[in-house]
Design a protein around this motif. Structure first.
Motif, PDB file in Angstrom:
ATOM      1  N   VAL A 242      -5.262   2.184  -1.381  1.00 39.12           N
ATOM      2  CA  VAL A 242      -6.367   1.240  -1.558  1.00 39.12           C
ATOM      3  C   VAL A 242      -5.803  -0.131  -1.929  1.00 39.12           C
ATOM      4  CG1 VAL A 242      -8.529   0.805  -2.793  1.00 39.12           C
ATOM      5  CG2 VAL A 242      -7.771   3.165  -2.423  1.00 39.12           C
ATOM      6  N   ASP A 243      -6.343  -1.165  -1.295  1.00 41.28           N
ATOM      7  CA  ASP A 243      -5.922  -2.533  -1.614  1.00 41.28           C
ATOM      8  C   ASP A 243      -6.034  -2.802  -3.107  1.00 41.28           C
ATOM      9  OD1 ASP A 243      -5.391  -3.286   0.997  1.00 41.28           O
ATOM     10  OD2 ASP A 243      -7.319  -4.287   1.299  1.00 41.28           O
ATOM     11  N   HIS A 244      -4.934  -3.237  -3.709  1.00 41.78           N
ATOM     12  CA  HIS A 244      -4.906  -3.709  -5.094  1.00 41.78           C
ATOM     13  C   HIS A 244      -5.416  -2.696  -6.113  1.00 41.78           C
ATOM     14  CE1 HIS A 244      -4.109  -7.417  -3.011  1.00 41.78           C
ATOM     15  NE2 HIS A 244      -5.289  -7.383  -2.433  1.00 41.78           N
ATOM     16  N   GLU A 245      -5.274  -1.419  -5.795  1.00 43.83           N
ATOM     17  CA  GLU A 245      -5.714  -0.333  -6.685  1.00 43.83           C
ATOM     18  C   GLU A 245      -4.700   0.799  -6.617  1.00 43.83           C
ATOM     19  OE1 GLU A 245      -8.370  -0.237  -8.617  1.00 43.83           O
ATOM     20  OE2 GLU A 245      -9.612  -1.859  -7.841  1.00 43.83           O
ATOM     21  N   PRO A 246      -4.690   1.663  -7.622  1.00 48.45           N
ATOM     22  CA  PRO A 246      -3.884   2.884  -7.495  1.00 48.45           C
ATOM     23  C   PRO A 246      -4.443   3.737  -6.349  1.00 48.45           C
ATOM     24  CG  PRO A 246      -4.669   2.582  -9.757  1.00 48.45           C
ATOM     25  CD  PRO A 246      -5.368   1.567  -8.902  1.00 48.45           C
TER      26      PRO A 246
ATOM     27  N   MET B   8       0.839  -1.203   0.000  1.00 48.11           N
ATOM     28  CA  MET B   8       0.000   0.000   0.000  1.00 48.11           C
ATOM     29  C   MET B   8       0.871   1.249   0.000  1.00 48.11           C
ATOM     30  SD  MET B   8      -3.188  -0.960   2.480  1.00 48.11           S
ATOM     31  CE  MET B   8      -4.447   0.057   1.733  1.00 48.11           C
ATOM     32  N   PHE B   9       1.934   1.239   0.806  1.00 43.94           N
ATOM     33  CA  PHE B   9       2.809   2.403   0.825  1.00 43.94           C
ATOM     34  C   PHE B   9       3.456   2.622  -0.543  1.00 43.94           C
ATOM     35  CE2 PHE B   9       6.973   4.376   1.162  1.00 43.94           C
ATOM     36  CZ  PHE B   9       6.588   5.618   1.646  1.00 43.94           C
ATOM     37  N   LYS B  10       3.867   1.553  -1.186  1.00 49.01           N
ATOM     38  CA  LYS B  10       4.506   1.678  -2.493  1.00 49.01           C
ATOM     39  C   LYS B  10       3.595   2.362  -3.507  1.00 49.01           C
ATOM     40  CE  LYS B  10       7.760  -2.127  -2.024  1.00 49.01           C
ATOM     41  NZ  LYS B  10       8.130  -3.482  -2.439  1.00 49.01           N
TER      42      LYS B  10
END
Length: 170
Positions: free
Chosen positions: A141-145, A50-52
């Motif tokens: 956001v999980d698995h999203e930009p 998420m941080f990335k």
């Protein structure tokens, strides 16, 4: 309605997990902005991921840090809190708040975020006599930009004052 749908115990479990994850992301953001070499520390891969996603946004837009995790208060509003970050966001002094989410948010779902950051800007102005014209919400956001919402704090001041007056009259 969500709590009723999933049940109180499950809602508490999800809320506690989200709170812990949000705290861990905040810590990474704070460490990164403080130029600490091991800014990740000991966190799970999902929080690193998420941080990335928000790191490029931080690198591109945030500069000239004024305060991080600073306590603020207002005798006028009878409120206190701790702001995530006060810095320039795309060249404009801003209150910046970091959030996490399992799903993408619609703007009308997060009015409380805009009100919260507006309150911080008003408290900062009352204490330091410096106006912060802009608020920015960064949501990993999980698995999203990431989602980014940048607003003029002026559009929320009346609502903050209205809510403050409702609270103090109770």
């Amino acid at each position: 309605s969500w709590r009723k749908r999933v049940g109180e115990a499950e809602a508490n479990r999800i809320s506690n997990k989200a709170s812990r994850r949000g705290t861990k992301l905040h810590t990474i953001c704070e460490n990164y902005i403080n130029n600490e070499s091991d800014y990740y520390g000991d966190v799970m891969p999902d929080v690193k991921s998420m941080f990335k996603t928000i790191k490029p946004v931080i690198d591109k837009y945030i500069n000239n840090i004024h305060y991080q995790e600073q306590s603020l208060w207002s005798t006028k509003l009878q409120l206190a809190g701790r702001v995530d970050l006060i810095a320039e966001f795309d060249g404009v002094l801003s209150v910046i708040d970091f959030k996490t989410s399992r799903r993408l948010k619609q703007e009308d779902w997060i009015e409380s975020y805009f009100l919260q950051t507006t309150v911080y800007s008003m408290m900062f102005e009352q204490i330091y006599k410096i106006k912060i014209p802009q608020i920015a919400i960064m949501i990993a956001v999980d698995h999203e930009p990431p989602q980014l919402f940048v607003k003029d704090r002026g559009q929320y001041i009346d609502r903050v004052i209205e809510r403050s007056e409702e609270h103090t009259s109770e």
